[in-house]
Design an enzyme around this catalytic site. Structure first.
Site, PDB file in Angstrom:
ATOM      1  N   HIS A 370       0.802  -1.228   0.000  1.00 41.16           N
ATOM      2  CA  HIS A 370       0.000   0.000   0.000  1.00 41.16           C
ATOM      3  C   HIS A 370       0.833   1.275   0.000  1.00 41.16           C
ATOM      4  CE1 HIS A 370      -4.146  -1.456   0.481  1.00 41.16           C
ATOM      5  NE2 HIS A 370      -3.643  -2.434   1.202  1.00 41.16           N
ATOM      6  N   LYS A 562      -8.661  14.070   4.161  1.00 40.57           N
ATOM      7  CA  LYS A 562      -7.830  12.865   4.183  1.00 40.57           C
ATOM      8  C   LYS A 562      -6.785  13.058   5.266  1.00 40.57           C
ATOM      9  CE  LYS A 562      -6.920  13.353  -0.092  1.00 40.57           C
ATOM     10  NZ  LYS A 562      -6.612  12.486  -1.218  1.00 40.57           N
ATOM     11  N   ARG A 563      -6.026  12.012   5.530  1.00 36.47           N
ATOM     12  CA  ARG A 563      -4.960  12.113   6.532  1.00 36.47           C
ATOM     13  C   ARG A 563      -4.045  13.289   6.204  1.00 36.47           C
ATOM     14  NH1 ARG A 563      -0.071   9.047   6.463  1.00 36.47           N
ATOM     15  NH2 ARG A 563      -0.949   7.880   4.707  1.00 36.47           N
ATOM     16  N   LYS A 568       0.490  14.422   0.819  1.00 38.37           N
ATOM     17  CA  LYS A 568      -0.868  14.683   0.336  1.00 38.37           C
ATOM     18  C   LYS A 568      -1.077  16.170   0.037  1.00 38.37           C
ATOM     19  CE  LYS A 568      -2.770  10.636   2.682  1.00 38.37           C
ATOM     20  NZ  LYS A 568      -3.238   9.852   1.520  1.00 38.37           N
ATOM     21  N   THR A 670      -8.630   6.151  -2.057  1.00 38.24           N
ATOM     22  CA  THR A 670     -10.017   5.723  -2.243  1.00 38.24           C
ATOM     23  C   THR A 670     -10.976   6.897  -2.031  1.00 38.24           C
ATOM     24  OG1 THR A 670     -10.074   4.951   0.064  1.00 38.24           O
ATOM     25  CG2 THR A 670      -9.651   3.304  -1.638  1.00 38.24           C
ATOM     26  N   LYS A 674     -14.674   7.898  -3.821  1.00 35.60           N
ATOM     27  CA  LYS A 674     -15.911   8.229  -3.104  1.00 35.60           C
ATOM     28  C   LYS A 674     -16.452   9.575  -3.558  1.00 35.60           C
ATOM     29  CE  LYS A 674     -13.956   5.684   0.703  1.00 35.60           C
ATOM     30  NZ  LYS A 674     -13.088   5.817   1.884  1.00 35.60           N
TER      31      LYS A 674
END
Length: 824
Positions: A370, A562-563, A568, A670, A674
């Site tokens: 991952h 998100k985290r 990111k 993911t 969504k």
């Protein structure tokens, strides 16, 4: 006759699906399980009574499956091992799968209760944190929906990672007491517990045949008790089990110590043992935290393997055929120690020959990687590993010795290759490489997006890919359309169902494409816009109550949840917000598309810079939201404690989905799926599953910016200097200067200095390099949003073309490529 009557009555009360039977069952649970009468029952009592009622219907399907297996013989079973299962609130999802939502709503109405109110009171299980755990939950949903016999295995954490609150702009972590009111979905099975050893030493001995054997003498033992959570598939026909292990002391009370007045010592074993399943991801900065985390991983992996071997033993098959009946998937490296544990059980306990045991082991496991971040590829300091799991350390040494001998025979003289593929990193202090162990000990290794899988083969695990080319596969992640469209976005789901029926709930990849021609239907587009507007109103109300910021539902809802992590690039997003704000300050009359910027996500407790990114977002919100020059054209909010429950409101209300990680850093993602499944358009880089989303929805329906992975690599080779980006972009330079000067920290010049210094000096994830491209792309998104008809068409096409990203498709691929399991 009495027995037949009893059986009929049992069925009527517990599993009949009429409104009257549901009412009776709920009241029975209220009286006899909650010990409450209607007059004094709390909302939590009503929730539990309804949950037990729904659970009965699920267990009926599970019992029928068990009875069928008992008659027909052991099928091939998937054992899904994951340190996280972010299952989210259960009641609404289970009612949807059973087709009982409307009937339960009516039953509760007749009892003077409201289902929606009860659903709001449900506490989210603290069993996961991010995408890894949510993916595991989606896969459990799809395994049941597709009729695949499966057991999920993880840890029953007493406390989740943490509950996030925001105080003075800073993240504050509080204990996630998700079990304070109990958990009605679980069935505790102490009779099926297993003992797990830690520490101690090993000793050699000769068995009755004169063969040299090894015996592990653990220094202490912990008992794992299974807590089963039923997982029902859509349609209510198939129910699998998620088995979570709770740690208990083998001997919880030292009576002799108590009698001697040593009261703490009397319960020391209990306290020490239960720590293992106490908290999701304990802080592993101190050595004791690392020891606990390794202990957690071995604890649940060992319990799970023993449980599968227990099930297998009922059917009397030889252990040499274990891999024919169990396909075990390692969800990342957390359960990778299972390779050594299965070898230990087979060789030490069942006295199987080493080569036979290794053949069974490597044909049993599959490994899902991952991450592409080298620092996220789990490694354990060799002394720590040897102290906690001395026998497993010896087994890994032996696996490695035999493997490296093979490598040297096949590639004589290439000691560089030997060092790179070794299960031990000996370039400095010695470490055990868990990704290498998982890859070597599995029959298949897969990435989770096409780009990720390719980079896995060409970069992160390139040597293993050359040695074992047939092992490597791609299975792009997916999410369940049941929770992430039907449950969380009922308005949009009703519009879709009214036109194409309910087949999309179980055949999403085939059926959802049928709405694509409706993009030309004016009435359909109007209904679509109305659903989005009402969802935005709902989200705005939630933001107002949680973040105390008013958002205008007519503005573009620009969302990044998100985290919080540098890769990111939430800091790239907030730099863009500052640049837009500066444009307004320079020209208060400027025309811009009104935007509501919504951020959310947790920073790891020990992640210094991520916490400062959260503080910066809140600092910018404080300034921008209070400035009259802005005139409501920009609003910024940070939504605290982002989780599944909150995500079910956020994804349907988003217009623009921010998927802006540096190319080559995100394995898949993911959240991007969504958002798109709920009609949001994506602005993003060619990273992770963004690549495939763009291919499926069409480049014209995706806002692309930034460098490619090849360009990123070339930029680093050339000697990337972020200061050149700052010099070339006045807007960027001004934003950084303002942050540094304390413009968004109430004059405090120190608080953001480490963040700005990191960006100026290194900018590891190239936020500054992509800044100008990002700003230009945002202008294109704004222009598209001005044209409501165009935006609506793009939104419809995004949903219509998202069929590939269903977790049902992903699980079907696992069954075919990895597990050799037939669909039910």
């Amino acid at each position: 006759m009495a027995c037949a009557s009893d059986k009929a009555e049992f069925k009527d009360i517990r599993t009949d699906d009429s409104v009257e039977s549901l009412k009776r069952a709920v009241l029975d649970n209220l009286y006899y399980l909650q010990a409450r009468i209607q007059a004094d029952a709390t909302l939590e009592d009503w929730y539990a009574a309804v949950a037990y009622c729904v659970r009965d219907h699920m267990l009926k399907a599970w019992i029928e499956r068990v009875q069928a297996v008992a008659k027909g013989g052991l099928p091939r079973i998937v054992g899904y091992l994951s340190a996280e299962f972010l299952i989210g609130p259960q009641l609404g999802d289970n009612l949807l799968s059973l087709g009982l939502t409307k009937k339960m709503e009516q039953a509760l109405k007749e009892l003077g209760q409201n289902l929606k109110t009860i659903l709001k009171r449900e506490v989210e299980p603290g069993l996961g944190n991010g995408g890894l755990g949510r993916l595991a939950a989606c896969y459990m949903d799809s395994l049941a929906t597709l009729g695949v016999p499966a057991m999920g295995y993880g840890i029953r954490y007493e406390f989740g990672m943490f509950t996030q609150t925001i105080e003075n702009g800073w993240q504050v972590e509080q204990a996630d007491k998700w079990l304070r009111n109990g958990f009605p979905w679980e069935i505790v099975r102490p009779e099926l517990g297993h003992e797990v050893g830690f520490g101690g030493h090993t000793e050699r001995y000769r068995d009755e045949h004169g063969l040299l054997r090894v015996r592990w003498i653990p220094g202490r033992r912990v008992r794992g008790v299974p807590c089963d959570v039923p997982v029902i598939g859509q349609g209510g026909k198939v129910c699998n089990i998620l088995r979570l292990w709770a740690a208990q002391a083998v001997e919880s009370f030292d009576f002799e110590a108590f009698n001697m007045g040593e009261y703490f010592k009397a319960v020391h074993n209990k306290l020490f043992s239960e720590t293992i399943s106490k908290v999701l991801y304990p802080n592993d900065d101190p050595a004791i935290g690392k020891q606990l985390r390794l202990g957690q991983q071995y604890f649940f992996t060992s319990c799970s393997l023993r449980d599968m071997l227990r099930l297998y033993s009922y059917f009397g098959e030889p252990l040499e055929r274990f891999h024919e009946y169990f396909a075990i998937q390692l969800n990342d490296t957390h359960p990778a120690v299972g390779v050594a544990e299965l070898m230990r059980i087979l060789v030490d306990e069942h006295r199987m020959a080493w080569d036979d045991a290794w053949d069974v082991t490597r044909r049993t496991f599959g490994y899902t990687n991952h991450t592409l971040l080298p620092e996220a590829l789990e490694k354990w300091a060799a002394p720590l590993f040897a102290e906690v799991l001395p026998r497993h350390y010896e087994i890994i040494e032996e696996i490695n010795r035999r493997f490296l001998d093979e490598v040297r025979r096949a590639h004589p003289g290439d000691e560089g290759l030997v060092a790179r593929v070794s299960l031990f990193d000996e370039s400095g202090p010695k470490y055990v490489r868990m990704a290498h162990l998982a890859a070597l000990g599995s029959r298949a290794v897969n990435g989770v997006a096409a780009l990720h899988s390719e980079l896995l083969k060409t970069d992160v695990m390139s040597d293993f890919a050359r040695l074992f080319p047939d092992k490597f596969h791609n299975v792009t992640n997916g999410v369940t359309p049941r929770r992430w469209l039907a449950l969380c976005n009922p308005r949009l789901a009703r519009i879709v169902t009214a036109r194409i029926g309910t087949g999309w709930l179980t055949r999403f990849e085939d059926e959802i494409a049928r709405i694509e021609p409706l993009v030309e239907d004016e009435e359909f587009r109007e209904l679509w816009r109305l659903a989005k507007f009402l969802n935005k109103n709902k989200l705005a109300a939630l933001v107002r109550s949680r973040a105390e910021v008013d958002l205008d539902p007519t503005a573009m809802f620009d969302v990044q949840v998100k985290r919080i992590h540098e890769y990111k690039r939430q800091h790239l997003n907030i730099l863009r917000v500052i640049a837009l704000y500066n444009r307004i300050k320079a020209d208060p009359g400027i025309e811009i598309v009104p935007r509501a910027f919504l951020f959310g996500g947790k920073a790891a407790p020990g992640y210094f810079l991520a916490k400062r990114i959260i503080r910066l977002i809140n600092g910018v919100a404080e300034v921008v939201n209070a400035d009259p020059d802005v005139g409501g054209r920009l609003r910024v909010a940070f939504f605290p404690n982002f989780n599944v429950k909150n995500g079910q409101f956020i994804y349907p209300g988003a217009d623009l989905s921010e998927q802006i990680s540096l190319a080559g850093k995100e394995a898949s993602g993911t959240g991007n799926m969504k958002f798109a499944m709920n009609g949001a358009l994506t602005i993003g880089t060619l990273d992770g599953a963004n690549v495939e989303i763009r291919e499926k929805v069409g480049p014209e329906n995706f806002f692309l910016f930034g460098m490619t992975t090849d360009q990123v690599e070339a930029r680093w080779r050339e000697g990337y200097d972020p200061r050149r980006c700052i010099d070339a972009s006045p807007e960027l330079g001004l934003a950084l200067d303002q942050i540094e000067a304390g413009a968004y920290s109430r004059g405090d010049r120190e608080v953001f200095a480490p963040l700005v210094r990191t960006l100026r000096d290194r900018d590891e994830f190239m936020a500054l390099a992509d800044f100008d491209s990002y700003m230009e792309c945002q202008e294109r998104a704004a222009q598209a949003y001005r044209d409501k008809e165009r935006w609506t068409r793009m939104s419809i096409l995004n949903v219509a073309r998202m069929g590939f990203f269903s977790s049902d498709r992903a699980i079907a691929e696992y069954c075919e490529k990895i597990w050799n399991v037939s669909l039910g």
